[in-house]
Write an enzyme that holds these catalytic residues in place. Structure first.
Site: not given
Ligand code: HEM
Ligand SMILES: *[C@@H]1O[C@H](CO)[C@@H](O)[C@H](O)[C@H]1NC(C)=O
Ligand SMILES: *[C@@H]1O[C@H](CO)[C@@H](O)[C@H](O)[C@H]1NC(C)=O
Ligand SMILES: *[C@@H]1O[C@H](CO)[C@@H](O)[C@H](O)[C@H]1NC(C)=O
Ligand SMILES: *[C@@H]1O[C@H](CO)[C@@H](O)[C@H](O)[C@H]1NC(C)=O
Ligand SMILES: *[C@@H]1O[C@H](CO)[C@@H](O)[C@H](O)[C@H]1NC(C)=O
Ligand SMILES: *[C@@H]1O[C@H](CO)[C@@H](O)[C@H](O)[C@H]1NC(C)=O
Ligand SMILES: *[C@@H]1O[C@H](CO)[C@@H](O)[C@H](O)[C@H]1NC(C)=O
Ligand SMILES: *[C@@H]1O[C@H](CO)[C@@H](O)[C@H](O)[C@H]1NC(C)=O
Length: 355
Positions: A65, A69, A97, A196
């Site tokens: 992530r 970002h 973030n 995800h």
């Molecule tokens: C398509 C639009 C996307 C949205 C709206 C989105 C939104 C989010 C949100 C809201 C979270 C939770 C953050 C939290 O609660 O702290 C999250 C977690 C995550 N996102 Fe996305 N995301 C998107 C695309 C992506 C992309 C493109 C990637 C990587 C290629 C990604 C990888 C991740 C990962 C791996 C997590 C878990 C992080 C952790 O456990 O620390 N996301 N995302």
């Protein structure tokens, strides 16, 4: 393990020289960029990331992530790593973030080790790209050769972080627009959302779907009712929203294609996830179906889209700099400073074996 790395190291330059000839048309970045100047780079990244995962299994997801970002804001230039200073308004407190970026300490650990082995040559932006690849691979996902040679920004932009990073309540049209703005198409959107498949989320980012979706006073109708009941237990109405839950309820730490079968069963955690399958007649539905049935198709696509994302707005040549410490831009060196730095230089420590 060690011998594999040794072979990989020796082959590094040879293989990449020919690879470079074959695919030279493409980018300014090149997997062999540090072959000569930091041959142990990948080994160091792998070792620190692996070690961190022993006490923090979620770190793999967090590092993937972090690269995302970084890339969506001013390009993949490590701007996300810059702390607040007199001249920098850090992106770390932007809404997407704040209280959710993880892995910053691990990146600093990697950078410290890398600086010992090969001072002043490896950018923080490249470390983010390598850490994302290693994390995917260690989670049983695909591996790929990471194009390298990015340089680090001299600026950060919190406003842009708030503008460019997609929100979990985005509709499909909004998601597409956010990706198109970065040169990424609908296939990239569906593919990269597959990240995800691991990691966690805070309740606050989807709790509206459980109780009052779109101001209807009801749950999101696309949400599986069994899954809804499970989420309601973890995320009470009017709670603080700080509880965490798995993004992938089936295999929470594994990088696999279950994200897509989850969507087909109404088990996408965010609206932005479920929209990919549940928006009537959307062109994303067939891609979800394909990936849910074919792991290789998803993995192959993921490699391509990660490399594409990793190319966004990169600084190369004499643009930007190689930061000494990832959280701060380098101090402008006057002649006097250069002398001080030179005289202070400590004797180099042992090679990577000391890690
Ligand atoms: C398509 C639009 C996307 C949205 C709206 C989105 C939104 C989010 C949100 C809201 C979270 C939770 C953050 C939290 O609660 O702290 C999250 C977690 C995550 N996102 Fe996305 N995301 C998107 C695309 C992506 C992309 C493109 C990637 C990587 C290629 C990604 C990888 C991740 C990962 C791996 C997590 C878990 C992080 C952790 O456990 O620390 N996301 N995302
Ligand atoms: C950067 O800022 C964060 C808080 O935003 C802090 O935890 C961290 O220690 C800072 N890093 C450095 C190297 O000062
Ligand atoms: C970031 O989160 C902290 C702690 O929850 C909060 O005090 C601060 O106001 C937030 N910053 C911004 C810019 O929203
Ligand atoms: C940040 O980005 C916005 C939007 O592109 C731009 O208007 C602004 O000048 C940038 N700010 C800084 C500090 O670079
Ligand atoms: C939310 O409600 C508005 C009307 O109030 C409607 O136009 C829109 O399509 C709804 N969004 C979703 C995702 O259902
Ligand atoms: C966190 O989840 C537990 C159930 O796992 C629940 O009892 C508790 O109320 C939740 N706390 C908050 C602050 O949402
Ligand atoms: C949550 O807050 C809303 C509005 O403030 C209220 O109508 C509702 O009864 C509360 N729900 C619970 C479970 O406390
Ligand atoms: C909802 O989830 C349950 C349990 O995982 C599953 O058996 C069921 O088929 C799902 N329902 C729908 C409509 O997909
Ligand atoms: C979208 O980008 C992928 C590479 O990421 C490419 O293979 C595909 O042809 C593109 N699709 C469209 C519709 O342009």
């Amino acid at each position: 393990m060690v011998s594999v790395h040794l072979i990989a190291k020796v082959l590094c330059c040879v293989v990449f020289v020919f690879g470079g000839l074959l695919f030279s048309s493409d980018a300014q970045l090149d997997p062999s960029f540090y072959c000569k100047t930091c041959p142990n780079l990948q080994f160091i990244v792998h070792k620190v990331v692996w070690k961190a995962s022993l006490t923090d299994p979620r770190i793999f997801a967090s590092l993937v992530r972090l690269h995302f970002h970084d890339c969506f804001v001013q390009g993949c230039d490590a701007s996300v790593l810059l702390n607040n200073t007199d001249t920098i308004v850090s992106e770390q407190q932007a809404f997407p973030n704040n209280n959710s970026l993880r892995g910053l300490d691990v990146v600093n650990k990697i950078k410290t080790r890398v600086e010992k082995a090969c001072p002043d040559v490896v950018s923080c932006a490249d470390i983010l790209a390598l850490a994302a690849e290693a994390s995917t691979f260690f989670s049983h996902g695909p591996y790929w050769k990471v194009p390298l040679g990015r340089r680090d920004s001299l600026t950060a932009n919190r406003t842009l972080a708030n503008q460019n990073l997609p929100a979990p309540f985005f509709t499909l049209d909004q998601l597409k627009a956010a990706f198109v703005a970065q040169g990424l198409n609908t296939t990239d959107l569906v593919t990269l959302s597959g990240a995800h498949t691991f990691g966690r989320s805070h309740c606050s980012l989807f709790v509206n779907r459980l109780y009052n979706f779109n101001n209807t006073g009801k749950p999101d109708p696309t949400l599986n009712t069994t899954y809804l009941k499970k989420l309601i237990k973890i995320c009470p109405q009017n709670g603080t929203g700080t509880n965490l839950t798995n993004l992938d309820p089936t295999t929470p730490n594994k990088f696999d294609k279950n994200y897509y079968s989850n969507l087909k069963g109404g088990k996408g955690l965010f609206q932005s996830d479920q929209e990919l399958f549940s928006t009537p007649n959307a062109d994303t539905i067939s891609i979800v179906n394909k990936f849910s049935n074919n792991k290789d198709a998803f993995f192959d696509s993921f490699k391509v889209s990660m490399i594409k994302m990793g190319n966004i707005g990169v600084l190369t040549g004499d643009k930007g700099e190689i930061r000494k410490q990832c959280n701060f831009i380098n101090k402008k060196s006057t002649k006097l400073d250069v002398n001080i730095v030179a005289s202070k230089e400590s004797p180099e420590e042992g090679m990577v074996s000391s890690i």
